[in-house]
Write a protein that holds these residues in place. Structure first.
Motif: not given
Length: 119
Positions: A67-91
């Motif tokens: 991702a151009p910004d290095g990704g979206v930070p995820l911390v305890e309590g964060a939620a992420l929804t991927l609708p049809i057609g989306a994809r992501t890599v969790l690290t």
């Protein structure tokens, strides 16, 4: 009268809710990523909902396409929804990352009539 079923997801892991429930839920359970490891999540035919329960991490572009910004930070309590057609890599961060993962089936969309077509 049907029997009540209790399942400890933290002890058992992911389960197939289709055996007990009607509706769009196709998979549910906790997932763990070891420190520094990644997992791709693709919403090709189902939607995904993720809720971080422990440890930091990042949600970024597909593997090999940062991702151009290095990704979206995820911390305890964060939620992420991927609708049809989306994809992501969790690290996972240096402590690893645990997240609760729900998979939902999506009914086929009804094709809207084009202008001038009868309904």
């Amino acid at each position: 009268m049907p029997a009540t079923v209790l399942t400890d997801l933290l002890r058992r892991g992911a389960v197939d809710p289709g055996r007990l429930l009607a509706g769009p839920l196709r998979g549910v359970g906790p997932q763990w990523l070891d420190p520094g490891h990644s997992a791709e999540v693709r919403a090709d035919t189902v939607e995904h909902m993720l809720y971080v329960t422990a440890g930091p991490g990042l949600a970024g572009g597909p593997e090999g396409a940062a991702a151009p910004d290095g990704g979206v930070p995820l911390v305890e309590g964060a939620a992420l929804t991927l609708p049809i057609g989306a994809r992501t890599v969790l690290t996972a961060g240096t402590a690893g990352m645990e997240y609760f993962h729900a998979v939902l089936a999506v009914p086929h969309p009804v094709r809207a009539p084009k202008g001038g077509e009868p309904r």
